[in-house]
Design a protein around this motif. Structure first.
Motif, PDB file in Angstrom:
ATOM      1  N   VAL A 285       0.878  -1.180   0.000  1.00  0.00           N
ATOM      2  CA  VAL A 285       0.000   0.000   0.000  1.00  0.00           C
ATOM      3  C   VAL A 285       0.910   1.224   0.000  1.00  0.00           C
ATOM      4  O   VAL A 285       1.155   1.864   1.020  1.00  0.00           O
ATOM      5  CB  VAL A 285      -0.962  -0.017   1.212  1.00  0.00           C
ATOM      6  CG1 VAL A 285      -1.851   1.222   1.205  1.00  0.00           C
ATOM      7  CG2 VAL A 285      -1.829  -1.274   1.163  1.00  0.00           C
ATOM      8  N   TYR A 291      -4.341  -0.647  -7.327  1.00  0.00           N
ATOM      9  CA  TYR A 291      -5.045  -1.534  -6.392  1.00  0.00           C
ATOM     10  C   TYR A 291      -5.564  -2.787  -7.084  1.00  0.00           C
ATOM     11  O   TYR A 291      -5.543  -3.883  -6.497  1.00  0.00           O
ATOM     12  CB  TYR A 291      -6.201  -0.784  -5.723  1.00  0.00           C
ATOM     13  CG  TYR A 291      -6.723  -1.489  -4.491  1.00  0.00           C
ATOM     14  CD1 TYR A 291      -6.131  -1.295  -3.254  1.00  0.00           C
ATOM     15  CD2 TYR A 291      -7.792  -2.369  -4.571  1.00  0.00           C
ATOM     16  CE1 TYR A 291      -6.585  -1.946  -2.125  1.00  0.00           C
ATOM     17  CE2 TYR A 291      -8.262  -3.024  -3.450  1.00  0.00           C
ATOM     18  CZ  TYR A 291      -7.658  -2.814  -2.224  1.00  0.00           C
ATOM     19  OH  TYR A 291      -8.117  -3.471  -1.114  1.00  0.00           O
ATOM     20  N   LEU A 371      -3.111   3.791  -5.874  1.00  0.00           N
ATOM     21  CA  LEU A 371      -2.964   4.311  -4.516  1.00  0.00           C
ATOM     22  C   LEU A 371      -2.084   5.554  -4.492  1.00  0.00           C
ATOM     23  O   LEU A 371      -1.075   5.634  -5.192  1.00  0.00           O
ATOM     24  CB  LEU A 371      -2.377   3.239  -3.606  1.00  0.00           C
ATOM     25  CG  LEU A 371      -3.270   2.013  -3.376  1.00  0.00           C
ATOM     26  CD1 LEU A 371      -2.516   0.944  -2.607  1.00  0.00           C
ATOM     27  CD2 LEU A 371      -4.535   2.401  -2.628  1.00  0.00           C
ATOM     28  N   VAL A 377      -7.388   2.337   2.763  1.00  0.00           N
ATOM     29  CA  VAL A 377      -8.061   1.176   2.174  1.00  0.00           C
ATOM     30  C   VAL A 377      -7.997   0.007   3.148  1.00  0.00           C
ATOM     31  O   VAL A 377      -7.179  -0.018   4.072  1.00  0.00           O
ATOM     32  CB  VAL A 377      -7.409   0.764   0.842  1.00  0.00           C
ATOM     33  CG1 VAL A 377      -7.555   1.868  -0.201  1.00  0.00           C
ATOM     34  CG2 VAL A 377      -5.937   0.404   1.026  1.00  0.00           C
TER      35      VAL A 377
END
Length: 441
Positions: A285, A291, A371, A377
């Motif tokens: 991330v 994603y 991202l 998230v």
């Protein structure tokens, strides 16, 4: 915590005002008007459904229980709060506005919902009115202009420091309750009693939680959204999946853990493998990670675990290409989270709208954006033994590469899901969930 939020709130409000200005310019309106909303009545009854405030309303201020209220933003002016505080002896009336945010608003108190009209901008046609249809007052009905919503939803993915503070607290509350639920499981409690232990620890009613708790023992863990809550404990509790969060001033946490009973060592080994994989996904991330690509990567890693632990004989690549990995991991890797558990804007191309499609063969993924820092998230991989999907797999050619004896043996455990809420940073992610568990320990 209140002192910190008080320091962070002015910058948060200024950010929302800038975003509001942009949204109005794009949509061609002069005023942004946000309705808190009104309760909806149950069919053929005089009881309302639990009230859920418009997420756009609670974005501006930490008020979630003021139905009939409105926010008005006009560029260059102080925001206005029209606050419904009715004369009512049947119900608890919302308390007078108070707290660190009050000084930043011009506040008008009204006693009846219809009185809001006198305080709204004079020309309703020049207003972008955001809300549900039942929030309307005479001449002011929500129009929810698409151009304005697209702009607001796109930018909502980028959390302010104030919002990150809210989400950290929501994680701490959820973790506190998760620990109580695990203890109840270890003590042999039923699903219903585990849920009660959770509610007692989180200090929130079921209607205040961001979503309905999933409390699943044994095979119930194979039902992705299991909410039945058996009152009696099973004869032997072998496994426990808990997917439950908490709310803090309207911001949500979403946390999932899977536990094995002491006698279920084989299942614990599979949990440990999924947990290690999940930590690896969290590390990705980072700024620039797509994603959707991360979701597909997760399928390859989880398929590798299935092969290593003897559930399938095909390669991980073949399992993903054939869709076999989707039998055991049939949902998306996660979703945006914030004001809503499944927050908006996860598929948008840009602030004008548009859609970034899901990868072919992955219909349940809830985010396809790349991202960037300040996005938050969930990362929630899982492996499950779902009777319906396994029955379908048995009818396919790939069935020859499945170790059915082992798969059938693991049906008793239901499944595994491990979920953290993760903030994307410039270089490294912030795992809100694991930080909260570490602090609680």
């Amino acid at each position: 915590m209140t002192d910190l939020l008080a320091k962070l709130y002015p910058d948060h409000l200024a950010t929302l005002q800038r975003r509001g200005d942009t949204a109005l310019a794009r949509a061609g309106f002069d005023h942004l008007v946000i309705a808190a909303g009104q309760p909806r009545m149950q069919f053929l009854d005089d009881r309302p459904y639990p009230f859920a405030v418009n997420p756009h309303f609670k974005h501006w201020l930490p008020v979630t229980r003021a139905p009939g209220s409105w926010i008005v933003h006009t560029p260059g002016q102080r925001p206005k709060l029209i606050y419904l505080q009715p004369h009512d002896y049947w119900h608890v009336v919302p308390e007078a506005p108070a707290g660190y945010w009050v000084e930043h608003f011009d506040i008008a108190i009204i006693r009846d919902a219809a009185e809001a009209k006198a305080h709204l901008p004079k020309d309703a046609a020049r207003c972008a009115i955001i809300g549900e249809d039942n929030a309307a007052v005479d001449g002011y009905a929500p129009n929810n202009p698409e151009k304005a919503l697209n702009c607001l939803h796109w930018h909502r993915a980028y959390k302010t420091d104030y919002e990150l503070g809210m989400l950290r607290v929501a994680s701490k509350l959820g973790v506190r309750a998760h620990r109580a639920a695990e203890a109840a499981f270890r003590n042999g409690a039923s699903e219903y009693d585990i849920n009660t232990a959770y509610l007692n620890a989180v200090h929130e009613t079921e209607n205040e939680l961001p979503y309905t708790n999933i409390i699943a023992l044994n095979q119930h863990g194979a039902v992705l959204h299991y909410t039945d809550l058996n009152r009696a404990p099973p004869a032997h509790a072998n496994s426990f999946v808990i997917d439950a969060g908490a709310s803090f001033h309207g911001y949500a946490s979403d946390i999932t853990r899977t536990y094995a009973a002491k006698q279920a060592g084989e299942f614990q080994a599979l949990i440990d493998a999924v947990d290690a994989a999940q930590k690896g996904f969290v590390e990705k991330v980072q700024k620039g990670t797509n994603y959707a690509d991360l979701h597909v990567h997760a399928h390859h890693v989880l398929a590798g675990i299935l092969r290593e632990q003897g559930f399938i004989r095909m390669s991980a690549e073949a399992a993903v290409a054939s869709g076999v990995s989707g039998v055991f991991f049939p949902h998306g890797l996660g979703h945006p989270i914030g004001l809503q558990v499944h927050d908006v804007g996860g598929f948008q191309k840009d602030e004008s709208g548009g859609t970034i499609p899901r990868p072919a063969g992955h219909p349940y993924l809830r985010m396809t954006r790349t991202l960037e820092p300040r996005m938050v998230v969930t990362i929630e991989p899982g492996l499950y033994f779902i009777d319906m999907l396994l029955a379908e797999l048995k009818a396919r050619p790939e069935a020859a590469d499945i170790a059915w004896d082992k798969v059938d043996h693991f049906r008793q455990y239901g499944g595994i899901r491990i979920e953290d809420d993760v903030a994307c940073g410039e270089t490294t992610p912030e795992n809100l969930t694991r930080d909260a568990f570490a602090a609680a320990a």
